[in-house]
Write a protein that holds these residues in place. Sequence first.
Motif, PDB file in Angstrom:
ATOM      1  N   ASP A 298       3.734  73.645  16.187  1.00  0.00           N
ATOM      2  CA  ASP A 298       3.739  74.111  14.590  1.00  0.00           C
ATOM      3  C   ASP A 298       4.817  74.979  14.205  1.00  0.00           C
ATOM      4  O   ASP A 298       5.290  74.663  13.260  1.00  0.00           O
ATOM      5  N   GLU A 299       5.207  75.857  15.098  1.00  0.00           N
ATOM      6  CA  GLU A 299       5.963  76.835  14.578  1.00  0.00           C
ATOM      7  C   GLU A 299       7.620  76.142  14.991  1.00  0.00           C
ATOM      8  O   GLU A 299       8.532  76.159  14.022  1.00  0.00           O
ATOM      9  N   ILE A 300       7.585  75.238  15.916  1.00  0.00           N
ATOM     10  CA  ILE A 300       8.878  74.596  15.856  1.00  0.00           C
ATOM     11  C   ILE A 300       9.351  73.756  14.696  1.00  0.00           C
ATOM     12  O   ILE A 300      10.218  73.712  14.226  1.00  0.00           O
ATOM     13  N   ASN A 301       7.990  72.987  14.287  1.00  0.00           N
ATOM     14  CA  ASN A 301       8.057  72.179  13.228  1.00  0.00           C
ATOM     15  C   ASN A 301       8.525  72.950  11.887  1.00  0.00           C
ATOM     16  O   ASN A 301       9.421  72.408  11.081  1.00  0.00           O
ATOM     17  N   LYS A 302       7.942  74.089  11.709  1.00  0.00           N
ATOM     18  CA  LYS A 302       8.038  74.929  10.471  1.00  0.00           C
ATOM     19  C   LYS A 302       9.616  75.377  10.281  1.00  0.00           C
ATOM     20  O   LYS A 302      10.209  75.309   9.422  1.00  0.00           O
ATOM     21  N   ILE A 303       9.990  75.862  11.639  1.00  0.00           N
ATOM     22  CA  ILE A 303      11.332  76.643  11.629  1.00  0.00           C
ATOM     23  C   ILE A 303      12.404  75.625  11.283  1.00  0.00           C
ATOM     24  O   ILE A 303      13.263  75.603  10.647  1.00  0.00           O
TER      25      ILE A 303
ATOM     26  N   LEU B 245      12.160  69.546  22.812  1.00  0.00           N
ATOM     27  CA  LEU B 245      11.745  70.768  22.561  1.00  0.00           C
ATOM     28  C   LEU B 245      10.361  71.239  23.089  1.00  0.00           C
ATOM     29  O   LEU B 245       9.270  70.397  22.725  1.00  0.00           O
ATOM     30  N   VAL B 246      10.099  72.120  23.849  1.00  0.00           N
ATOM     31  CA  VAL B 246       8.943  72.598  24.618  1.00  0.00           C
ATOM     32  C   VAL B 246       8.632  73.950  24.024  1.00  0.00           C
ATOM     33  O   VAL B 246       9.310  74.842  24.112  1.00  0.00           O
ATOM     34  N   GLY B 247       7.290  74.041  23.529  1.00  0.00           N
ATOM     35  CA  GLY B 247       6.921  75.169  22.899  1.00  0.00           C
ATOM     36  C   GLY B 247       5.809  74.858  21.906  1.00  0.00           C
ATOM     37  O   GLY B 247       5.079  73.807  21.764  1.00  0.00           O
ATOM     38  N   ASP B 248       5.548  75.972  20.750  1.00  0.00           N
ATOM     39  CA  ASP B 248       4.517  75.908  19.831  1.00  0.00           C
ATOM     40  C   ASP B 248       4.893  74.737  18.748  1.00  0.00           C
ATOM     41  O   ASP B 248       5.856  75.206  17.916  1.00  0.00           O
TER      42      ASP B 248
ATOM     43  N   ALA C 262      11.125  76.692  22.305  1.00  0.00           N
ATOM     44  CA  ALA C 262      12.019  76.452  21.428  1.00  0.00           C
ATOM     45  C   ALA C 262      11.587  76.859  19.852  1.00  0.00           C
ATOM     46  O   ALA C 262      12.513  76.536  19.039  1.00  0.00           O
ATOM     47  N   GLN C 263      10.483  77.559  19.688  1.00  0.00           N
ATOM     48  CA  GLN C 263      10.200  78.180  18.392  1.00  0.00           C
ATOM     49  C   GLN C 263      10.984  79.325  18.176  1.00  0.00           C
ATOM     50  O   GLN C 263      10.389  80.422  17.640  1.00  0.00           O
ATOM     51  N   ASP C 264      12.113  79.183  18.139  1.00  0.00           N
ATOM     52  CA  ASP C 264      13.229  80.313  17.809  1.00  0.00           C
ATOM     53  C   ASP C 264      14.419  79.794  16.938  1.00  0.00           C
ATOM     54  O   ASP C 264      14.824  78.866  17.309  1.00  0.00           O
ATOM     55  N   LYS C 265      14.573  80.574  15.719  1.00  0.00           N
ATOM     56  CA  LYS C 265      15.414  80.330  14.777  1.00  0.00           C
ATOM     57  C   LYS C 265      16.910  79.919  15.474  1.00  0.00           C
ATOM     58  O   LYS C 265      17.451  78.836  15.288  1.00  0.00           O
ATOM     59  N   ALA C 266      17.310  80.630  16.329  1.00  0.00           N
ATOM     60  CA  ALA C 266      18.642  80.999  16.790  1.00  0.00           C
ATOM     61  C   ALA C 266      18.862  79.643  17.919  1.00  0.00           C
ATOM     62  O   ALA C 266      19.736  78.800  17.678  1.00  0.00           O
ATOM     63  N   VAL C 267      17.764  79.398  18.617  1.00  0.00           N
ATOM     64  CA  VAL C 267      17.618  78.181  19.507  1.00  0.00           C
ATOM     65  C   VAL C 267      17.694  76.946  18.655  1.00  0.00           C
ATOM     66  O   VAL C 267      18.374  76.002  19.088  1.00  0.00           O
ATOM     67  N   LEU C 268      16.740  76.704  17.591  1.00  0.00           N
ATOM     68  CA  LEU C 268      16.948  75.498  16.843  1.00  0.00           C
ATOM     69  C   LEU C 268      18.103  75.241  15.915  1.00  0.00           C
ATOM     70  O   LEU C 268      18.540  74.194  16.005  1.00  0.00           O
ATOM     71  N   GLU C 269      18.861  76.255  15.668  1.00  0.00           N
ATOM     72  CA  GLU C 269      20.208  76.285  14.962  1.00  0.00           C
ATOM     73  C   GLU C 269      20.995  75.634  16.018  1.00  0.00           C
ATOM     74  O   GLU C 269      21.680  74.638  15.544  1.00  0.00           O
ATOM     75  N   ALA C 270      21.038  75.945  17.343  1.00  0.00           N
ATOM     76  CA  ALA C 270      21.830  75.375  18.213  1.00  0.00           C
ATOM     77  C   ALA C 270      21.713  73.914  18.408  1.00  0.00           C
ATOM     78  O   ALA C 270      22.388  73.194  18.793  1.00  0.00           O
ATOM     79  N   VAL C 271      20.195  73.625  18.513  1.00  0.00           N
ATOM     80  CA  VAL C 271      19.863  72.365  18.737  1.00  0.00           C
ATOM     81  C   VAL C 271      20.248  71.417  17.707  1.00  0.00           C
ATOM     82  O   VAL C 271      20.791  70.379  17.838  1.00  0.00           O
TER      83      VAL C 271
ATOM     84  N   PHE D 117      13.564  64.428  17.244  1.00  0.00           N
ATOM     85  CA  PHE D 117      13.169  65.376  18.551  1.00  0.00           C
ATOM     86  C   PHE D 117      11.919  64.997  19.068  1.00  0.00           C
ATOM     87  O   PHE D 117      10.856  64.836  18.385  1.00  0.00           O
ATOM     88  N   ARG D 118      11.917  65.088  20.482  1.00  0.00           N
ATOM     89  CA  ARG D 118      10.481  64.976  21.050  1.00  0.00           C
ATOM     90  C   ARG D 118       9.986  66.350  21.314  1.00  0.00           C
ATOM     91  O   ARG D 118      10.898  67.291  21.685  1.00  0.00           O
ATOM     92  N   ILE D 119       8.711  66.677  20.983  1.00  0.00           N
ATOM     93  CA  ILE D 119       8.294  68.046  21.032  1.00  0.00           C
ATOM     94  C   ILE D 119       7.042  67.859  22.033  1.00  0.00           C
ATOM     95  O   ILE D 119       6.238  67.137  21.859  1.00  0.00           O
ATOM     96  N   VAL D 120       7.031  68.838  23.061  1.00  0.00           N
ATOM     97  CA  VAL D 120       5.921  69.030  23.951  1.00  0.00           C
ATOM     98  C   VAL D 120       5.356  70.384  23.462  1.00  0.00           C
ATOM     99  O   VAL D 120       5.994  71.376  23.326  1.00  0.00           O
ATOM    100  N   ASP D 121       4.095  69.950  23.086  1.00  0.00           N
ATOM    101  CA  ASP D 121       3.196  71.174  22.492  1.00  0.00           C
ATOM    102  C   ASP D 121       2.813  72.006  23.574  1.00  0.00           C
ATOM    103  O   ASP D 121       1.765  71.479  24.508  1.00  0.00           O
ATOM    104  N   GLU D 122       3.214  73.344  23.664  1.00  0.00           N
ATOM    105  CA  GLU D 122       2.852  74.521  24.718  1.00  0.00           C
ATOM    106  C   GLU D 122       2.766  75.745  24.054  1.00  0.00           C
ATOM    107  O   GLU D 122       3.987  76.198  23.965  1.00  0.00           O
ATOM    108  N   LYS D 123       1.524  76.136  23.734  1.00  0.00           N
ATOM    109  CA  LYS D 123       1.495  77.468  23.043  1.00  0.00           C
ATOM    110  C   LYS D 123       1.950  78.735  23.873  1.00  0.00           C
ATOM    111  O   LYS D 123       2.590  79.707  23.495  1.00  0.00           O
TER     112      LYS D 123
END
Length: 69
Positions: A38-43, A33-36, A11-20, A54-60
């Motif tokens: 730190d990057e998910i929160n930053k974006i 949201l499953v992914g990095d 989920a650490q993709d700008k276009a994906v997070l815009e849709a979310v 959002f629930r975030i599952v940290d998986e690099k």
Amino acid sequence: CSKKKLSVAVAQDKAVLEAVKEADEKNIAESILVGDEDEINKIGKELGMNMSRFRIVDEKDPVAASLKA
């Protein structure tokens, strides 16, 4: 139509997070949201998202994130 649950891999993709963000604002979906984390929160913050919604599952690792989602 009831609100759907959506699991988003890598989920650490700008276009994906815009849709979310849009799905959340329109009350269409509750996203996990499953992914990095730190990057998910930053974006997400750059996009003005309230990340506490959002629930975030940290998986690099992208492959592992895909499997977890």
